[in-house]
Design an enzyme around this catalytic site. Structure first.
Site, mmCIF file in Angstrom:
data_model
loop_
_atom_site.group_PDB
_atom_site.id
_atom_site.type_symbol
_atom_site.label_atom_id
_atom_site.label_comp_id
_atom_site.label_asym_id
_atom_site.label_seq_id
_atom_site.Cartn_x
_atom_site.Cartn_y
_atom_site.Cartn_z
ATOM 1 N N PHE A 1 46.238 -59.509 14.692
ATOM 2 C CA PHE A 1 45.247 -58.574 14.927
ATOM 3 C C PHE A 1 45.556 -57.919 15.839
ATOM 4 O O PHE A 1 45.281 -58.119 17.091
ATOM 5 C CB PHE A 1 43.852 -58.958 14.880
ATOM 6 C CG PHE A 1 43.455 -59.763 13.660
ATOM 7 C CD1 PHE A 1 43.771 -60.928 13.356
ATOM 8 C CD2 PHE A 1 42.548 -59.091 12.875
ATOM 9 C CE1 PHE A 1 43.604 -61.732 12.254
ATOM 10 C CE2 PHE A 1 41.895 -59.856 11.722
ATOM 11 C CZ PHE A 1 42.513 -60.875 11.255
ATOM 12 N N ASP A 2 46.379 -56.405 15.947
ATOM 13 C CA ASP A 2 46.764 -55.631 16.897
ATOM 14 C C ASP A 2 45.711 -55.031 17.818
ATOM 15 O O ASP A 2 46.290 -54.522 18.986
ATOM 16 C CB ASP A 2 48.070 -54.861 16.475
ATOM 17 C CG ASP A 2 49.323 -55.432 16.229
ATOM 18 O OD1 ASP A 2 49.342 -56.791 16.390
ATOM 19 O OD2 ASP A 2 50.069 -54.880 15.459
ATOM 20 N N GLU B 1 43.656 -58.758 18.876
ATOM 21 C CA GLU B 1 44.395 -59.638 19.633
ATOM 22 C C GLU B 1 45.354 -59.055 20.673
ATOM 23 O O GLU B 1 45.893 -59.955 21.486
ATOM 24 C CB GLU B 1 45.153 -60.582 18.461
ATOM 25 C CG GLU B 1 44.363 -61.616 17.883
ATOM 26 C CD GLU B 1 44.940 -62.241 16.571
ATOM 27 O OE1 GLU B 1 44.392 -63.328 16.133
ATOM 28 O OE2 GLU B 1 46.086 -61.887 16.239
ATOM 29 N N TYR C 1 56.677 -53.922 17.091
ATOM 30 C CA TYR C 1 56.582 -52.830 16.460
ATOM 31 C C TYR C 1 55.887 -51.834 17.594
ATOM 32 O O TYR C 1 55.401 -51.841 18.394
ATOM 33 C CB TYR C 1 55.358 -53.089 15.577
ATOM 34 C CG TYR C 1 55.896 -53.104 14.084
ATOM 35 C CD1 TYR C 1 56.123 -52.141 13.393
ATOM 36 C CD2 TYR C 1 56.006 -54.509 13.522
ATOM 37 C CE1 TYR C 1 56.796 -52.175 11.961
ATOM 38 C CE2 TYR C 1 56.549 -54.531 12.175
ATOM 39 C CZ TYR C 1 56.962 -53.520 11.564
ATOM 40 O OH TYR C 1 57.491 -53.735 10.374
ATOM 41 N N HIS D 1 50.677 -53.708 7.076
ATOM 42 C CA HIS D 1 49.928 -53.176 8.262
ATOM 43 C C HIS D 1 48.704 -52.478 7.549
ATOM 44 O O HIS D 1 48.679 -51.489 6.958
ATOM 45 C CB HIS D 1 50.816 -51.887 8.732
ATOM 46 C CG HIS D 1 52.062 -52.576 9.240
ATOM 47 N ND1 HIS D 1 52.522 -52.915 10.432
ATOM 48 C CD2 HIS D 1 53.314 -52.991 8.457
ATOM 49 C CE1 HIS D 1 53.889 -53.235 10.617
ATOM 50 N NE2 HIS D 1 54.380 -53.022 9.381
ATOM 51 N N ASP E 1 31.944 -42.950 12.167
ATOM 52 C CA ASP E 1 30.295 -43.090 12.542
ATOM 53 C C ASP E 1 30.193 -41.548 11.979
ATOM 54 O O ASP E 1 30.330 -40.737 12.763
ATOM 55 C CB ASP E 1 30.017 -43.316 13.833
ATOM 56 C CG ASP E 1 28.758 -43.125 14.097
ATOM 57 O OD1 ASP E 1 27.804 -43.198 13.109
ATOM 58 O OD2 ASP E 1 28.205 -43.610 15.480
HETATM 59 CU CU LIG Z 1 56.264 -53.313 8.809
#
Ligand SMILES: [Cu+2]
Length: 616
Positions: A279-280, A283, A364, A416, A423
């Site tokens: 969870f980029d 995390e 990445y 990904h 909102d």
């Molecule tokens: Cu990829």
């Protein structure tokens, strides 16, 4: 110009940290995961500016959320959450790496592979996920994988040290387990993408983008104005770019927009890779990992930048210089017609304002480009590049879930998946969401030739109704409608969320990741606005067993009519690695569009002036 939700200044960060330290409730070991402006409450519920601190008090799996009123320095909130973890700490990541390097069992496993020089070993700490491992209870754990570099500046991903995973208690610097499933030859080929190994091709003609009078937008603090658009732009440590109060010609469209979470689940079920997912945001953090951008490299043209002011882990203010790039781009034609009867031609160039940042998360690199257009449309484009997560295969035959990309080297399939939190406030705060499919009409007296098709509109009236997936074959889109505001044709004003052809989570329903990344099982969710519902997988996804965030909130099936709503859009790519993605990936793009749909009474870009020398 100041905005009530401007990011904290360095002084405000220092004051907030001093206030919580002055309580005497924190030990010296405590560190700060994030210190941000508290925007859970909207400015109109005026409590003054507040700081929200996510504090890690010790080595246990406990996080404190504290709130400080900045005007008085008073600590007005102090909530300890047991059994949750913040994003992985940078300090703790280094602790984990050192613990691994010093561990006898790890050294023995490396020596068995002929690797004795630890200076050549690149260690990547990964979030460990949650697989019910008892030893991880109550701990903050990284699962480390290793790569061998032939020299320090190498591309380590060319040489995975396969079959070795090291579980480390990051907080205590304690190796919990060394899992060795057996050595696989480290691939021999280097993975250089450096110019010294790739003599530049000839023939690239100079291309200069100049705006001799400067850019066409204005920046005042965090407030931006361009071609009728006004918006507030800032950098959040986790979400990266945050847009607020987005309006066109003074008419409201979005109150707040950001990427609230993203996940990268891997599809190779083998023991060495089946656990991989990250969870980029929750995390790691896109703002914490934002690059300082460089003119002429990351952004071309007449650029203005915004810095990101964030809190370091010891509570010190740090500045990411040039974290957000602002610039205009010419993107071809905006509209054109040549009248065949008179011979008169009208054409307009299309210009867009791009608000962008780039975050490097391990192997990445993600570029986020929020684009505003002169016709009232918005687009988010996410550009994925960087280096694949790799596996050494030796002489094994290729596996469909881990395609070969170079000799002895494979890359697991993966996704990904990003979740935008929109909102919305289209023409005002109370909006509804309707699904629109374009469908064939039944043949009959009204449709004698059977050619008929038309949009079919379904109001999404409760959270349960509003869990939807994209359907490009039906041109599926979601209209954000304001029933109280009518356009010149008497219809409610609206904006259309137009997804790209985009996947949902491919991991099976029984998988842990399906529970942990529930937001990714649908492309659309709609919730009534709730100030505490900010992030699609919950506030603390790291090692979380699952169910938090959108699945939990929407279980109540709250009504969505006559209320302020938040639209959550999951989008992304399924990445089946190609040899051409190696050793560094050409950009792959994903994203979505927001298009006015009856918000205006006609093309709002008729007044864009013709280019010089293009009359008639
Ligand atoms: Cu990829």
């Amino acid at each position: 110009m100041t905005h009530p939700l401007d990011p904290l200044t360095a002084d405000e960060i220092a004051a907030a940290v001093a206030a919580v330290r002055a309580t005497g409730r924190l030990s010296d070991a405590a560190w700060f995961s994030t210190v941000t402006v508290d925007d859970a409450r909207r400015p109109r519920t005026d409590v003054g500016r507040r700081a929200r601190l996510v504090i890690v008090p010790g080595p246990e799996a406990t996080v404190i959320e504290a709130t400080v009123a900045l005007a008085t320095g008073e600590v007005v909130g102090w909530d300890a959450h047991d059994g949750v973890r913040p994003a992985l700490g940078f300090g703790e990541s280094l602790v984990a790496i050192v613990a691994l390097q010093e561990h006898e069992g790890v050294r023995a496993a490396l020596a068995a592979r002929g690797i004795t020089d630890l200076d050549t070993v690149q260690v990547d700490p990964w979030p460990t996920g949650n697989f019910g491992i008892a030893a991880e209870e109550g701990r903050r754990v990284a699962r480390c994988v290793c790569y061998q570099r032939s020299q320090r500046g190498d591309n380590g991903y060319a040489r995975p040290i396969e079959g070795l995973q090291v579980f480390v208690d990051m907080a205590r610097g304690e190796v919990l387990d060394v899992v060795d499933t057996g050595a696989v030859p480290v691939p021999a080929e280097p993975g250089s993408y450096f110019p010294e190994d790739h003599p530049p091709r000839p023939g690239l003609a100079p291309l200069a983008i100049t705006q001799p009078d400067g850019p066409g937008f204005t920046v005042d603090g965090h407030q931006l104005a361009w071609q009728g658009w006004t918006l507030h732009v800032s950098l959040d440590p986790l979400e990266g770019i945050v847009l607020r109060d987005v309006a066109y010609l003074g008419r409201s469209i979005l109150r707040r927009a950001s990427i609230s979470e993203m996940v990268v689940p891997y599809g190779d079920p083998s023991p060495g890779h089946g656990w991989k997912n990250a969870f980029d945001i929750g995390e790691w953090g896109l703002g914490r990992l934002a690059n300082s951008l460089t003119l002429g490299c990351d952004c071309l043209g007449e650029i203005r930048y915004l810095d990101g002011v964030l809190a370091g882990e010891q509570g010190e203010a740090t500045t990411v210089a040039n974290a957000i790039c602002l610039h205009e781009e010419d993107t071809g034609i905006l509209w054109k017609h040549r009248d065949l009867f008179s011979g008169r031609t009208e054409v307009r160039r299309r210009r867009r304002l791009v608000v962008s940042s780039i975050a490097t998360v391990g192997n990445y690199d993600y570029g986020f480009y929020w684009c505003l257009y002169q016709d009232g449309s918005l687009e988010l484009e996410v550009r994925l590049t960087g280096i694949l997560s790799t596996a050494a295969t030796g002489d094994d035959p290729p596996d469909p879930s881990s395609p070969a990309i170079a000799p002895g080297l494979a890359a697991p399939v993966h996704q990904h998946l990003f979740c935008a939190r929109l909102d919305v406030a289209v023409g005002g705060p109370v909006n509804e969401v309707h699904e629109v499919d374009v469908v064939p009409l039944p043949a009959g007296d009204d449709n004698p030739w059977g050619n008929g098709f038309a949009p079919a509109v379904t109001p999404l009236t409760s959270e349960g109704d509003a869990k939807r997936v994209a359907d490009p074959a039906r041109n599926r889109s979601w209209l954000v409608v304001n029933p109280a505001v009518r356009n010149g044709l008497g219809r409610p004003v609206a904006y259309r969320l137009l997804p790209r052809a985009t996947p949902t989570l491919l991991a099976g329903e029984s998988s842990g990741i399906a529970a942990r990344a529930g937001f990714a099982t649908r492309n659309l969710w709609v919730t009534p606005y709730d100030p505490d519902q900010r992030r699609a997988a919950g506030d603390f996804p790291n090692q979380h067993p699952g169910g938090a965030g959108l699945p939990a909130w929407t279980a109540a099936d709250r009504p969505l009519v006559g209320t302020e709503v938040v639209v959550w859009h999951t989008f992304g790519v399924t990445h089946v690695p190609r040899p051409e993605d190696w050793p560094v990936m050409p950009v792959e793009a994903t994203g979505f569009q927001l298009l006015p749909a009856g918000f205006f009474d006609r093309n709002p870009a008729l007044d864009v002036p013709p280019p010089d020398h293009c009359d008639g």
